[in-house]
Design an enzyme around this catalytic site. Structure first.
Site, PDB file in Angstrom:
ATOM      1  N   THR A  47       0.931  -1.208  -0.108  1.00 17.61           N
ATOM      2  CA  THR A  47       0.195   0.084  -0.059  1.00 17.61           C
ATOM      3  C   THR A  47       0.662   1.404  -0.085  1.00 17.61           C
ATOM      4  O   THR A  47       2.272   1.084  -0.148  1.00 17.61           O
ATOM      5  CB  THR A  47      -0.950   0.100   1.253  1.00 17.61           C
ATOM      6  OG1 THR A  47      -0.085   0.422   2.286  1.00 17.61           O
ATOM      7  CG2 THR A  47      -1.572  -1.432   1.603  1.00 17.61           C
ATOM      8  N   CYS A  48       0.404   2.296   0.226  1.00 17.43           N
ATOM      9  CA  CYS A  48       0.946   3.683  -0.064  1.00 17.43           C
ATOM     10  C   CYS A  48       1.772   3.801   1.301  1.00 17.43           C
ATOM     11  O   CYS A  48       2.766   4.684   1.221  1.00 17.43           O
ATOM     12  CB  CYS A  48       0.251   5.051  -0.066  1.00 17.43           C
ATOM     13  SG  CYS A  48      -0.734   5.305   1.592  1.00 17.43           S
ATOM     14  N   SER A 157      -3.067   1.809  11.099  1.00 20.18           N
ATOM     15  CA  SER A 157      -2.919   2.560   9.758  1.00 20.18           C
ATOM     16  C   SER A 157      -2.679   3.957   9.904  1.00 20.18           C
ATOM     17  O   SER A 157      -2.637   4.523  11.163  1.00 20.18           O
ATOM     18  CB  SER A 157      -4.661   2.756   9.275  1.00 20.18           C
ATOM     19  OG  SER A 157      -5.052   1.496   9.095  1.00 20.18           O
ATOM     20  N   GLN A 168      -8.062  -3.901   1.230  1.00 20.95           N
ATOM     21  CA  GLN A 168      -6.918  -4.334   0.831  1.00 20.95           C
ATOM     22  C   GLN A 168      -6.561  -5.490   1.212  1.00 20.95           C
ATOM     23  O   GLN A 168      -5.906  -6.305   0.239  1.00 20.95           O
ATOM     24  CB  GLN A 168      -5.883  -3.021   1.042  1.00 20.95           C
ATOM     25  CG  GLN A 168      -6.272  -1.919   0.410  1.00 20.95           C
ATOM     26  CD  GLN A 168      -5.640  -0.682   1.089  1.00 20.95           C
ATOM     27  OE1 GLN A 168      -4.719  -0.734   2.016  1.00 20.95           O
ATOM     28  NE2 GLN A 168      -5.790   0.666   0.487  1.00 20.95           N
ATOM     29  N   SER A 240      -7.963   0.700  -6.625  1.00 20.92           N
ATOM     30  CA  SER A 240      -8.996   0.503  -5.540  1.00 20.92           C
ATOM     31  C   SER A 240      -9.011   2.001  -4.800  1.00 20.92           C
ATOM     32  O   SER A 240     -10.015   2.413  -4.191  1.00 20.92           O
ATOM     33  CB  SER A 240      -9.066  -0.504  -4.613  1.00 20.92           C
ATOM     34  OG  SER A 240      -7.660  -0.513  -4.112  1.00 20.92           O
ATOM     35  N   TYR A 241      -7.788   2.452  -4.858  1.00 21.90           N
ATOM     36  CA  TYR A 241      -7.834   3.828  -3.849  1.00 21.90           C
ATOM     37  C   TYR A 241      -8.630   5.165  -4.628  1.00 21.90           C
ATOM     38  O   TYR A 241      -8.891   5.812  -3.860  1.00 21.90           O
ATOM     39  CB  TYR A 241      -6.321   4.181  -3.388  1.00 21.90           C
ATOM     40  CG  TYR A 241      -6.515   5.067  -2.085  1.00 21.90           C
ATOM     41  CD1 TYR A 241      -6.905   4.403  -0.961  1.00 21.90           C
ATOM     42  CD2 TYR A 241      -6.178   6.435  -2.168  1.00 21.90           C
ATOM     43  CE1 TYR A 241      -6.935   5.210   0.217  1.00 21.90           C
ATOM     44  CE2 TYR A 241      -6.116   6.968  -1.050  1.00 21.90           C
ATOM     45  CZ  TYR A 241      -6.592   6.589   0.320  1.00 21.90           C
ATOM     46  OH  TYR A 241      -6.796   7.401   1.310  1.00 21.90           O
ATOM     47  N   ALA A 242      -8.333   4.931  -5.884  1.00 19.81           N
ATOM     48  CA  ALA A 242      -9.010   5.884  -6.793  1.00 19.81           C
ATOM     49  C   ALA A 242     -10.576   5.919  -6.438  1.00 19.81           C
ATOM     50  O   ALA A 242     -11.301   6.858  -6.453  1.00 19.81           O
ATOM     51  CB  ALA A 242      -8.562   6.024  -8.307  1.00 19.81           C
TER      52      ALA A 242
END
Length: 468
Positions: A47-48, A157, A168, A240-242
């Site tokens: 992930t980011c 998170s 995710q 998916s985050y978009a």
């Protein structure tokens, strides 16, 4: 259990460490890990702001060989102290910039990892002397389950309580199942984490508070954009985050959303979401009317370039501001974009500094729930440790029954036939315990043997019964 989990994340390390590792998380990594000696299963979450590598290994196998070289040469700014973020404020978290690639895993470039001096230059530190080597945090067996439960509950998170991480993790589980790298032990651990996350949500309401990286970013950007109902937003990327960002924008009243994808996925993404697709040849014209650009692809090379932004700024009305929101860990936006007059660049570092604090009581209660659920999972797992022995016992007993069935006369059976068969079966079952009882009695272990027999059979043996 044989679970091994290796984590590089923004809390125990920093965002630059995650950025260094990200290009190595290639599309076939799970299969490569699964193919290593002694590895029964593998799942990768990228992930980011974190990378999690979960392995299920044989007891006599070394997980180090499976991940050999993966973390070599990683370096990050030495002035960021691991664990400097207080629990309940900012913890390792998830905004999936990888999901725009196939199956949600970033495709790797074949380029070698940058040298320490290059890392330092990218981070603005000037050289290797100001860098610290990055070692992944490792969790074994039940501690890996505990870590997964914290993750799924949003407690680790960047924005504590955010909802995206659970999706995710599920996406990573489904991908591993499709690729045949999901072992029963890993699947069971992930399912336990999801179950815990649901209980945390029910009893604390953390994920229902609408906290997420996208929410924090959009709330901050509102001071520059104004009313989202009147804003034009252009998305770069379709992961998916978009999708999560589109949801957050619509919750804020934004309806003028366009999407551009160099990979050609824009039309499929826009379908059903009411978005407008922007082709490459129309990009400059659309950006001239755009109030905010959002990008979260994290492909390793800039998706939003200075050329893109400058063309849009030059063609727009004088004095009309432009916000560029970069939600990717491997930067999607060229840093020079921030130097263009009238442009405000908001990146992940900025968002991280804006995360609001939560009530300590909420996170404390959530962590208590995780602790109790993981303890219960450990007990259930321990209770099943002898399942293979029970199966062997049943098989052994069934073999005896089959033997007696074969000895039955081929005619209509009478009561004596049945009694004779049952007595033969009882004698076979009691033969070894009888020999063992005499042997242990001769060794002076009669009391211990009796206690073990009572435990196994559920019977109680007393002196009166012994005399009978």
């Amino acid at each position: 259990m044989g679970l091994k989990l290796f984590s590089v994340n923004h809390r125990d390390h920093n965002l630059r460490a995650v950025e260094q590792l990200t290009p190595r998380i290639h599309d076939d990594l799970e299969r490569d890990l699964r193919a290593a000696h002694g590895v029964r299963g593998s799942v990768v979450l990228s992930t980011c702001n974190r990378i999690e590598i979960l392995l299920d290994v044989d007891e006599d196998a070394s997980a180090d060989r499976a991940i050999e070289g993966l973390f070599d040469g990683l370096a990050s700014p030495a002035d960021v102290t691991p664990g400097e973020i207080a629990p309940g404020e900012i913890a390792p978290g998830e905004a999936d910039s990888s999901a725009s690639e196939p199956d949600g895993v970033r495709l790797s470039s074949d380029a070698a990892p940058p040298a320490a001096s290059e890392v330092g230059a990218h981070a603005g530190l000037g050289g290797a002397s100001q860098l610290a080597l990055v070692n992944p945090r490792e969790f074994n067996d039940i501690e890996a389950v505990r870590h997964l439960s914290y993750l799924a509950s949003g407690l680790e998170s960047m924005v504590v309580g955010e909802r995206e991480i659970t999706g995710q993790l599920r996406h990573a589980q489904h991908r591993a199942r499709r690729r045949d790298t999901l072992s029963p032990a890993i699947s069971e651990a992930l399912d336990a984490a999801f179950k815990t996350a649901r209980k945390v949500e029910r009893e604390t309401g953390l994920s229902g508070m609408g906290r997420s990286v996208a929410a924090v970013a959009l709330d901050h950007a509102a001071q520059f954009v104004g009313d989202y109902a009147d804003a034009n937003v252009t998305l770069f990327g379709t992961g998916s985050y978009a999708g999560a960002t589109v949801t957050q924008l619509k919750e804020r009243g934004c309806r003028n959303i366009a999407v551009h994808s160099a990979s050609g996925r824009a039309e499929a993404f826009a379908r059903g979401r009411g978005l407008r697709v922007v082709k490459t040849e129309d990009l400059a014209e659309v950006l001239a009317q755009t109030d905010m650009i959002v990008s979260a692809r994290g492909t390793g090379s800039p998706t939003v370039t200075t050329k893109h932004v400058k063309a849009g700024v030059d063609a727009r009305e004088p004095g009309r501001p432009l916000v560029v929101l970069d939600l990717a860990i491997v930067r999607d936006v060229e840093p020079e974009v921030a130097n263009i007059p009238g442009v405000t660049l908001i990146d992940l570092d900025t968002i991280r500094s804006l995360v609001p604090k939560l009530e300590p009581a909420k996170t404390a209660r959530a962590r208590q729930i995780v602790g109790s659920e993981v303890d219960a999972f450990e007990k259930r797992t321990a209770a099943r440790a002898l399942d293979p022995v029970i199966i062997q016992m049943r098989t052994h007993l069934n073999n005896y029954i089959d033997q007696e069935m074969a000895h039955l006369p081929q005619r209509e059976l009478g009561r004596e036939d049945v009694e004779r068969a049952l007595h033969r079966l009882a004698n076979k079952l009691l033969h070894h315990p009888t020999i063992a009882a005499h042997a242990e009695g001769a060794r002076g272990n009669a009391d211990e043997f009796k206690a073990a027999l009572e435990l196994v059979t559920g019977m109680t043996f007393n002196e009166e019964q012994e005399q009978d």
